[in-house]
Design an enzyme around this catalytic site. Structure first.
Site, PDB file in Angstrom:
ATOM      1  N   CYS A 247     200.998  63.867 132.148  1.00 22.87           N
ATOM      2  CA  CYS A 247     199.799  63.142 132.153  1.00 22.87           C
ATOM      3  C   CYS A 247     198.862  63.499 131.373  1.00 22.87           C
ATOM      4  O   CYS A 247     198.044  64.427 131.545  1.00 22.87           O
ATOM      5  CB  CYS A 247     199.296  62.980 133.668  1.00 22.87           C
ATOM      6  N   LEU A 248     198.675  62.778 130.141  1.00 18.46           N
ATOM      7  CA  LEU A 248     197.659  63.060 129.265  1.00 18.46           C
ATOM      8  C   LEU A 248     197.239  61.943 128.345  1.00 18.46           C
ATOM      9  O   LEU A 248     198.035  61.155 127.775  1.00 18.46           O
ATOM     10  CB  LEU A 248     198.461  64.174 127.987  1.00 18.46           C
TER      11      LEU A 248
END
Length: 187
Positions: free
Chosen positions: A85-86
């Site tokens: 999750c970036l």
């Protein structure tokens, strides 16, 4: 650049010519694994991960899919699938970025500055917010247990030959031995 495929070829070649070990999957350049080392002066220092990269046909206009194949304890990495999750990869990707940015800037920044308020791993996020010292200890334990050179050599290396290892029992890439392999990238 005259086409996305030329840009993709150039970016993959740049990554291969850098200090990163790149392992193509199925003799193509759309899917490959990259050996990634944890950033210095962090709890991840000394850790070595195999990171799966999948490039869409529209790359660089569409972001690459990135996922850790061996386990990592981090609020923004799903422990089972290895998904990351970036924001810069998932939402604000730009064709100005390339694969070297992912491995030299984005992933090191992710490991150095986790965001526990937007977690994929709730246990890691909760522990980080409650007890930073214990969180860092658990990160180091995971590095020792799952993120050494010998661990990445045992994670899905037979894919490029089209073989299926004894540990690879599920069609989605999950291993019978979750101690060895975290999973595959979500498409």
């Amino acid at each position: 650049m005259s086409s996305p495929s030329k840009r993709r070829d150039m970016d993959v070649m740049k990554l291969m010519m850098s200090d990163y070990s790149v392992e193509p999957i199925n003799d193509g350049i759309n899917e490959f694994n990259v050996e990634f080392h944890g950033p210095k002066e962090s709890p991840y220092e000394g850790g070595v991960w195999k990171v799966r990269v999948e490039l869409a046909d529209a790359y660089p206009y569409k972001s690459p899919s990135i996922g850790f194949l061996n386990k990592i304890f981090h609020p923004n990495v799903d422990e089972l699938s290895g998904s990351v999750c970036l924001d810069v990869i998932n939402q604000s990707w730009s064709p100005m970025f390339d694969l070297l940015n992912v491995f030299e800037v984005f992933l090191p920044q992710l490991l150095l500055y986790p965001n526990p308020s937007d977690p994929l791993n709730g246990d890691a996020a909760s522990l980080m917010m409650k007890d930073k010292v214990q969180y860092e200890q658990k990160v180091k334990e995971y590095c020792e247990r799952y993120a050494k050179k010998e661990h990445i050599e045992n994670t899905l290396t037979d894919e490029s030959e089209g073989e299926v290892s004894d540990d690879e029992a599920f069609s989605d890439g999950r291993s019978v031995s979750d101690d060895e392999v975290a999973g595959r990238v979500d498409p």
